[in-house]
Scaffold this motif. Structure first.
Motif, PDB file in Angstrom:
ATOM      1  N   GLU A  87      -3.500  -9.169  -3.757  1.00  0.00           N
ATOM      2  CA  GLU A  87      -4.185  -8.805  -2.520  1.00  0.00           C
ATOM      3  C   GLU A  87      -3.499  -7.629  -1.829  1.00  0.00           C
ATOM      4  N   LYS A  88      -2.350  -7.232  -2.355  1.00  0.00           N
ATOM      5  CA  LYS A  88      -1.624  -6.101  -1.781  1.00  0.00           C
ATOM      6  C   LYS A  88      -2.354  -4.806  -2.102  1.00  0.00           C
ATOM      7  N   SER A  89      -2.371  -3.903  -1.138  1.00  0.00           N
ATOM      8  CA  SER A  89      -3.081  -2.635  -1.321  1.00  0.00           C
ATOM      9  C   SER A  89      -2.227  -1.493  -0.800  1.00  0.00           C
ATOM     10  N   PHE A  90      -2.238  -0.366  -1.527  1.00  0.00           N
ATOM     11  CA  PHE A  90      -1.484   0.797  -1.092  1.00  0.00           C
ATOM     12  C   PHE A  90      -2.047   1.359   0.214  1.00  0.00           C
ATOM     13  N   SER A  91      -3.341   1.196   0.388  1.00  0.00           N
ATOM     14  CA  SER A  91      -3.967   1.749   1.592  1.00  0.00           C
ATOM     15  C   SER A  91      -3.792   0.843   2.801  1.00  0.00           C
ATOM     16  N   LYS A  92      -3.387  -0.406   2.571  1.00  0.00           N
ATOM     17  CA  LYS A  92      -3.219  -1.371   3.653  1.00  0.00           C
ATOM     18  C   LYS A  92      -1.736  -1.610   3.883  1.00  0.00           C
ATOM     19  N   ARG A  93      -1.234  -1.194   5.031  1.00  0.00           N
ATOM     20  CA  ARG A  93       0.184  -1.341   5.336  1.00  0.00           C
ATOM     21  C   ARG A  93       0.492  -2.756   5.816  1.00  0.00           C
ATOM     22  N   ARG A  95       2.797  -5.481   8.278  1.00  0.00           N
ATOM     23  CA  ARG A  95       3.049  -5.566   9.719  1.00  0.00           C
ATOM     24  C   ARG A  95       4.114  -4.559  10.155  1.00  0.00           C
ATOM     25  N   LEU A  96       5.117  -4.333   9.306  1.00  0.00           N
ATOM     26  CA  LEU A  96       6.186  -3.375   9.621  1.00  0.00           C
ATOM     27  C   LEU A  96       5.898  -1.988   9.059  1.00  0.00           C
ATOM     28  N   ASN A  97       4.631  -1.741   8.733  1.00  0.00           N
ATOM     29  CA  ASN A  97       4.177  -0.442   8.237  1.00  0.00           C
ATOM     30  C   ASN A  97       4.760  -0.091   6.868  1.00  0.00           C
ATOM     31  N   ARG A  98       5.075  -1.097   6.064  1.00  0.00           N
ATOM     32  CA  ARG A  98       5.563  -0.859   4.707  1.00  0.00           C
ATOM     33  C   ARG A  98       4.393  -0.749   3.735  1.00  0.00           C
TER      34      ARG A  98
END
Length: 700
Positions: A87-93, A95-98
């Motif tokens: 579910e991780k996405s490069f376009s979706k940061r 909470r800590l903007n990582r």
């Protein structure tokens, strides 16, 4: 009337898939643990602690505990336990903007398979059930033995348990891998420690950066070493930037932080004709050190301290979105071919042993793809553009440093010539003040002395030219060795293996199979010979071998012969050794002894090749006569004909049409430097030449 029947079916997976993936994707414990720590990074953890318990024998435990956002039952079921998607996405940061590091979950699976059981406990940051505001802890247990005994993955049920926790309980996740299948050695622990320290860019100055910790003495030692940060002791600092439009810029700073040179995109991209780079935003910093006692004589840090630091952390590391990518920057990894460039053109170029670098890539679109086994990036066009950018910056730096060196040399030559002329004039002035008779005698003596000095200068110039030629030959050989010892030989070997396999498979019992076996064998011997040429050349270039120390002569002879054995076998040469009893040693350098013995071997090989006898033979013999070791290399080659014995040691003198006439000159000079002597017999014990070296030894 016929009727048809059908059944619905779906693709299912055998439990062997999980076993195979777990064993093959992450073969080392350090990479396995790093995969789990990256999960903590993706969960916005600020602290992550790795604990190794009872790992010196099989059955130990690895625990990874973090203060990240945690997972609820739904996240565990639909993300953590799902392989091949994320579910991780490069376009979706986060909470800590990582920018998330994980992708398919395959690395996590491989890590979890290190043991026979896994326990996971997680307290989520957010309460997912709006009706029930109670804070909960979610837990699962995985028994890999059940999977190994089951037929299909779906046959094993994993229960997700939940329990209430205190409302003040912070979010966290703890993963324990139990009953490790292999013991963990001290070397493994050091690799884990190094990997964790380097994972989150310890070279950055961000106090809030993600910093995982290993509870082990090895970690504290390395952490202490990495925090020393000897960047200020670097003689040169290259700082290059590649912006979002593909334009590059760079500058070189000295140890005071003063800018020496600046470069625009046009200056950096001379070879690519001003073409822009097509890759993510990248920065490249390299700190180059001049590692000699003179450079460190006025500094507070010692040369030994910096060498130790570079030995552990030197090389160019790569960080993608804040996390290190293995294996770039590991010992032995030279992804920018710095050592090859230095071999081609040694002056003013850094190597992986004399520099430390960091390439930081901000890839918010996922353009770079890491290999499934986490052995680096897939080397596609994007990766090569980043590599080209770094190499172009290094090339520009080398050019500018060479300009500095040339100016210093020109100034030194001019100053030396001026001082020499001034000194000469002062002597003449003093002579002119003397009485006539004394003046005439002194003028003659001075002119005689001047001629002798000039003769010596001319001799030195000739020798400098000789060694420039030797250096050029060595650099060319090193370049060939570096290139041929990699892809070309590897490709030939792989293809001959394939031909042999297929001939055995498709030509079983047929005449063609027997006809192929002989040429395949000959090609294999030729490959081994080529590999020796590359290996021998690269070994001779080792910097450590040029240090003056105690050198055991027989060890050098044995090691050199071991390297050359495949080559000698490929030439059908029967080698006999008769080494004197004891271990004679002297004070000198390994490089000097290697150059003596290697050139004697090369000379005999050429003589045997030219004579082409029916049986080829070579004899290596040592004798100890009081405090002198006598080394004799004999062969059944052509012997020494058509040249005076004393002339074979002179530069450029050779009877071989394709020879350089430099090999025996190197032998002579190296032996003389060691206080020894050389001689030869035209025809010796085997019919060919005897080349004899006498070296003074300290003991035996």
């Amino acid at each position: 009337m016929s009727t048809s029947a059908f059944q619905n079916a779906s693709i299912r997976f055998s439990t062997q898939i999980i076993k195979r993936l777990g064993e093959e994707l992450n073969p080392s414990i350090d990479q396995s643990i790093l995969e789990l720590v990256k999960n903590s990074y993706d969960a916005d953890a600020t602290t992550c602690t790795v604990t190794l318990s009872n790992v010196s024998a099989e059955g130990g435990t690895v625990t990874i505990e973090d203060d990240g956002d945690g997972m609820d039952g739904s996240a565990i079921k639909n993300s953590y336990l799902v392989l091949g998607q994320s579910e991780k996405s490069f376009s979706k940061r986060t909470r800590l903007n990582r920018i998330p590091a994980g992708s398919k979950g395959l690395g996590r699976l491989a890590a979890l398979r290190m043991g026979t059981a896994v326990e996971l406990e997680s307290v989520p940051l957010k309460v997912s059930n709006k009706l029930n505001k109670t804070k909960q802890k979610f837990a699962i247990k995985i028994d890999w033995n059940k999977f190994d005994s089951a037929k299909l993955v779906d046959d094993v049920i994993i229960r997700i348990n939940s329990s209430k926790v205190s409302p003040s309980k912070s979010s966290s996740t703890t993963v324990s891998i139990k009953h490790l299948k292999n013991k963990v050695t001290e070397r493994d622990i050091k690799k884990v420690a190094r990997g964790l320290i380097l994972l989150a860019d310890p070279f950055d100055d961000d106090p809030d950066a993600f910093k995982p910790v290993l509870k082990a003495p090895e970690f504290k030692e390395l952490e202490k070493l990495v925090t020393k940060r000897y960047f200020d002791d670097a003689d040169y600092h290259l700082s290059a930037v590649l912006d979002k439009d593909g334009n590059a810029s760079a500058e070189i700073l000295d140890y005071k932080g003063k800018v020496l040179f600046k470069a625009t995109h046009k200056e950096i991209t001379v070879k690519r004709k001003n073409k822009k780079y097509n890759c993510p935003v990248t920065t490249f910093d390299l700190w180059a050190f001049i590692l000699n006692s003179t450079s460190f004589s006025t500094r507070s840090t010692s040369l030994g301290e910096v060498k130790e630091w570079l030995n552990e952390f030197g090389g160019v590391h790569v960080y993608e979105n804040g996390l290190r990518v293995n294996p770039y920057g590991n010992q032995g990894n030279d992804w920018l071919d710095m050592n090859l460039s230095r071999a081609r053109s040694p002056e003013e170029r850094p190597s992986t042993n004399t520099s430390i670098g960091v390439t930081r890539i901000r890839d918010s679109k996922g353009l770079l793809k890491q290999k499934t086994d986490r052995s680096g990036f897939i080397e596609d066009d994007v990766f090569h553009e980043i590599k080209n950018f770094c190499q172009d910056a290094l090339e520009w730096m080398a050019k500018k440093r060479l300009e500095i060196a040339e100016k210093k040399r020109a100034k030194s030559r001019e100053q030396t010539a001026s001082e020499s002329t001034n000194s000469k004039e002062k002597v003449k002035e003093q002579i002119n003040k003397l009485r006539t008779n004394d003046r005439v005698q002194l003028v003659k003596a001075f002119e005689s002395y001047d001629k002798a000095v000039q003769s010596q200068v001319n001799t030195l110039k000739a020798e400098v030219q000789l060694y420039r030629t030797l250096s050029t030959a060595g650099i060319t050989a090193a370049t060939f060795s570096h290139e041929s010892n990699g892809n070309p030989i590897k490709v030939i070997k792989l293809n001959i293996d394939a031909i042999e396999r297929r001939s055995k498979k498709f030509l079983v019992g047929r005449l063609e199979e027997n006809q192929l076996s002989k040429p395949i064998g000959l090609i294999r011997r030729a490959i081994n010979s080529l590999a020796v040429l590359g290996t021998a050349t690269l070994k001779l270039l080792s910097n450590e071998k040029r240090r003056i120390t105690r050198v055991e002569v027989h060890d050098i002879i044995k090691n050199t012969l071991e390297t050359f054995t495949p080559f000698l076998n490929g030439r059908d040469i029967k080698l006999r050794t008769e080494l004197a009893k004891g271990t004679p040693y002297l004070r000198g350098s390994e490089a000097a002894l290697e150059s003596i013995f290697t050139n004697l071997l090369n000379n005999s090989l050429v003589a045997i090749e030219n004579a082409n006898p029916s049986e080829r033979a070579m004899l290596i013999k040592t004798e100890i006569q009081e405090d002198v070791l006598v080394l004799t290399v004999s062969d059944n080659g052509t012997g020494i004909e058509g040249i005076a014995l004393k002339d074979i040691w002179l530069p450029g003198q050779t009877t071989n049409p394709n020879g350089t006439g430099l090999g025996l000159t190197i032998v002579r000079d190296a032996v003389m430097d060691l206080g020894g002597s050389v001689r030869a017999n035209r025809h010796g014990v085997l019919g060919g030449a005897d080349l004899i070296v006498e070296l003074p030894i300290i003991g035996k």
